[in-house]
Design a protein around this motif. Structure first.
Motif, mmCIF file in Angstrom:
data_model
loop_
_atom_site.group_PDB
_atom_site.id
_atom_site.type_symbol
_atom_site.label_atom_id
_atom_site.label_comp_id
_atom_site.label_asym_id
_atom_site.label_seq_id
_atom_site.Cartn_x
_atom_site.Cartn_y
_atom_site.Cartn_z
ATOM 1 N N UNK A 1 -9.600 -10.406 -9.291
ATOM 2 C CA UNK A 1 -8.751 -10.392 -10.461
ATOM 3 C C UNK A 1 -8.433 -11.832 -10.852
ATOM 4 N N UNK A 2 -8.575 -12.129 -12.153
ATOM 5 C CA UNK A 2 -8.282 -13.468 -12.688
ATOM 6 C C UNK A 2 -7.102 -13.369 -13.642
ATOM 7 N N UNK A 3 -6.140 -14.259 -13.429
ATOM 8 C CA UNK A 3 -4.910 -14.233 -14.216
ATOM 9 C C UNK A 3 -4.680 -15.620 -14.798
ATOM 10 N N UNK A 4 -4.434 -15.667 -16.093
ATOM 11 C CA UNK A 4 -4.109 -16.913 -16.786
ATOM 12 C C UNK A 4 -2.597 -16.978 -16.943
ATOM 13 N N UNK A 70 4.224 -6.094 -9.863
ATOM 14 C CA UNK A 70 3.357 -6.350 -8.720
ATOM 15 C C UNK A 70 1.959 -6.729 -9.183
ATOM 16 N N UNK A 71 1.384 -7.685 -8.489
ATOM 17 C CA UNK A 71 -0.034 -8.007 -8.608
ATOM 18 C C UNK A 71 -0.599 -7.705 -7.232
ATOM 19 N N UNK A 72 -1.325 -6.596 -7.120
ATOM 20 C CA UNK A 72 -1.727 -6.128 -5.795
ATOM 21 C C UNK A 72 -0.471 -5.839 -4.995
ATOM 22 N N UNK A 73 -0.369 -6.417 -3.813
ATOM 23 C CA UNK A 73 0.814 -6.243 -2.967
ATOM 24 C C UNK A 73 1.854 -7.340 -3.171
ATOM 25 N N UNK A 74 1.621 -8.226 -4.120
ATOM 26 C CA UNK A 74 2.513 -9.365 -4.345
ATOM 27 C C UNK A 74 3.593 -9.021 -5.365
ATOM 28 N N UNK A 145 -6.553 -16.505 -8.946
ATOM 29 C CA UNK A 145 -7.649 -15.601 -8.626
ATOM 30 C C UNK A 145 -7.319 -14.865 -7.338
ATOM 31 N N UNK A 146 -7.321 -13.531 -7.419
ATOM 32 C CA UNK A 146 -7.047 -12.718 -6.248
ATOM 33 C C UNK A 146 -8.354 -12.146 -5.737
ATOM 34 N N UNK A 152 -4.414 -14.732 -2.942
ATOM 35 C CA UNK A 152 -4.435 -15.377 -4.255
ATOM 36 C C UNK A 152 -4.601 -16.879 -4.097
ATOM 37 N N UNK A 153 -5.523 -17.433 -4.883
ATOM 38 C CA UNK A 153 -5.693 -18.880 -4.987
ATOM 39 C C UNK A 153 -5.144 -19.310 -6.338
ATOM 40 N N UNK A 154 -4.538 -20.484 -6.364
ATOM 41 C CA UNK A 154 -3.905 -21.020 -7.563
ATOM 42 C C UNK A 154 -4.545 -22.355 -7.913
ATOM 43 N N UNK A 155 -4.803 -22.537 -9.217
ATOM 44 C CA UNK A 155 -5.379 -23.807 -9.661
ATOM 45 C C UNK A 155 -4.699 -24.267 -10.938
#
Length: 160
Positions: A1-4, A70-74, A145-146, A152-155
């Protein structure tokens, strides 16, 4: 999953359009306020689920001040941040997020990107994609990006 994740567009969408083009396919957009009445345009532009909160310049807006989802379990808590005095530091917004049981908190308002990863809480601010204030003043946003395992990675990204 990609999140802006973006904030503080202040009715200026040229850089948002560029960020969407550079990022490619996204599954969700999060806007952390100061859309100034352009939420319908932003939702149409994103063409995916969008979460938008009201900022200090969103006068007469029907947008919520804050949102949790929630985003997934977050467990995510989003706010523009001015009500937590984020211009003076992140302590109050972090305290609120922890009190709500969130493990990710996002805010805008300062027009300066930041990312703090602690064992129990990720705190992020994408800066402003329209009117940046950090050194170098490059428009900024965050791509999350999850992976399939829920990590999740953050950039933080910058537009030239």
């Amino acid at each position: 999953m990609r999140i802006l994740v973006v904030s503080d567009t202040h009715k200026s969408h040229r850089n948002l359009e560029r960020a969407l083009e550079e990022t490619g396919h996204i599954d969700m957009m999060i806007h952390l306020g100061d859309v100034e009445g352009k939420e319908d345009y932003i939702e149409a532009l994103a063409d995916c689920p969008v979460h938008i909160v009201s900022g200090n310049n969103d006068f007469f807006s029907q947008l919520p001040w804050e949102e949790e989802f929630f985003i997934g379990d977050h467990h995510v808590f989003i706010t523009h941040g001015h009500g937590y005095f984020v211009g003076m530091g992140e302590e109050r917004v972090k305290e609120e997020a922890r009190g709500r049981g969130a493990d990710i908190v996002m805010y805008g308002h300062t027009h300066m990107p930041s990312l703090t990863i602690e064992p129990d809480l990720v705190t992020l601010n994408p800066g402003s994609i329209a009117y940046p204030r950090q050194r170098g003043r490059k428009p900024s946003y965050i791509v999350m990006q999850m992976d399939p395992d829920g990590k999740i990675n953050y950039e933080i990204r910058y537009l030239e």
